[in-house]
Design an enzyme around this catalytic site. Structure first.
Site, mmCIF file in Angstrom:
data_model
loop_
_atom_site.group_PDB
_atom_site.id
_atom_site.type_symbol
_atom_site.label_atom_id
_atom_site.label_comp_id
_atom_site.label_asym_id
_atom_site.label_seq_id
_atom_site.Cartn_x
_atom_site.Cartn_y
_atom_site.Cartn_z
ATOM 1 N N ARG A 5 9.127 -0.076 1.102
ATOM 2 C CA ARG A 5 7.690 -0.323 1.001
ATOM 3 C C ARG A 5 6.908 0.816 1.675
ATOM 4 N NH1 ARG A 5 3.791 -4.814 3.896
ATOM 5 N NH2 ARG A 5 1.969 -4.417 2.560
ATOM 6 N N HIS A 6 5.751 1.103 1.132
ATOM 7 C CA HIS A 6 4.891 2.170 1.654
ATOM 8 C C HIS A 6 4.440 1.897 3.091
ATOM 9 C CE1 HIS A 6 1.256 -0.311 1.443
ATOM 10 N NE2 HIS A 6 1.715 -0.748 0.278
ATOM 11 N N ARG A 55 -0.486 5.496 -1.773
ATOM 12 C CA ARG A 55 0.183 5.018 -0.563
ATOM 13 C C ARG A 55 1.703 5.035 -0.712
ATOM 14 N NH1 ARG A 55 -2.600 0.816 -3.124
ATOM 15 N NH2 ARG A 55 -1.497 -1.166 -3.476
ATOM 16 N N GLU A 79 1.843 -1.858 -7.610
ATOM 17 C CA GLU A 79 1.660 -3.195 -7.043
ATOM 18 C C GLU A 79 1.118 -4.148 -8.111
ATOM 19 O OE1 GLU A 79 2.558 -5.523 -5.410
ATOM 20 O OE2 GLU A 79 1.857 -5.196 -3.356
ATOM 21 N N HIS A 141 5.698 -1.351 -3.413
ATOM 22 C CA HIS A 141 4.709 -2.173 -2.715
ATOM 23 C C HIS A 141 5.298 -3.553 -2.423
ATOM 24 C CE1 HIS A 141 1.726 0.837 -4.063
ATOM 25 N NE2 HIS A 141 2.532 0.901 -5.116
#
Length: 201
Positions: A5-6, A55, A79, A141
């Protein structure tokens, strides 16, 4: 394979629904991604594929620079689209849509099953470019990763909450066993320990 995940964004701090709004990493998020990228580089990834939202793309860039593997971008890893929920805080969503928010049922957004389908399709595309026995790192995400993992593990959309949240810049590791995916690590922030795949006898 590894889902990552970012790093943190200002909207994460404010508990705002980001969805596909293209929010940048904040200062802490960049530091998280730099640290985690150096850690994950030790695993020697063969393929890095990321959502094209900044991101996630910027997070993937830290790993790319640490290990020398280029980043490929796939819109299928974006996302979950949040429609009118994007930009609103959790408190605002609970006030306006109390029942829907409790179920994460976005009235004009993307259904979670669609998210799972597109994430798995993106993973399949990445795996097709990964050498046998190699490692693919998927940078995406929170909701998208959980939807993809749930689909890969055969968890129904109604039961997806059995997978806990994924913190900023943490990762989950999946491996195959007898043709099926197994979740080996979830919400990790350190290198996975070697695990002997047994029947747990």
């Amino acid at each position: 394979m590894l889902f990552w995940r970012h790093g943190r964004t200002a909207w994460n701090v404010e508990n705002r629904f980001q969805g596909q709004t293209d929010i940048e990493l904040d200062r802490v998020g960049h530091a998280q991604a730099e640290r985690a990228g150096k850690v994950l580089a030790k695993l020697g990834p063969d393929v890095i594929v990321a959502s094209d939202l900044r991101r996630a793309a910027d997070t993937a860039g830290y790993l790319s620079r640490a290990c020398g593997v280029g980043v490929e971008y796939d819109k299928g890893l974006r996302e979950r689209y949040g429609g009118s929920w994007e930009g609103l805080t959790g408190k605002e969503l609970s006030a306006r849509w109390p029942e829907r928010h409790a179920r994460m049922d976005i009235p004009d957004g993307e259904h979670v099953c669609e998210v799972g389908d597109r994430v798995v399709a993106a993973v399949d595309r990445a795996l097709a470019r990964t050498p046998s026995g190699g490692l693919v790192v998927v940078v995406s995400h929170g909701a998208a990763v959980r939807a993809g993992i749930a689909r890969m593990l055969g968890i129904s959309d109604e039961q997806r909450e059995v997978l806990g949240p994924l913190s900023n810049c943490c990762w989950s590791v999946l491996q195959t066993r007898r043709g099926r995916w197994r979740l080996m690590e979830h919400n990790a922030a350190n290198l996975p320990e070697p695990v002997v795949l047994s029947d747990d006898a």
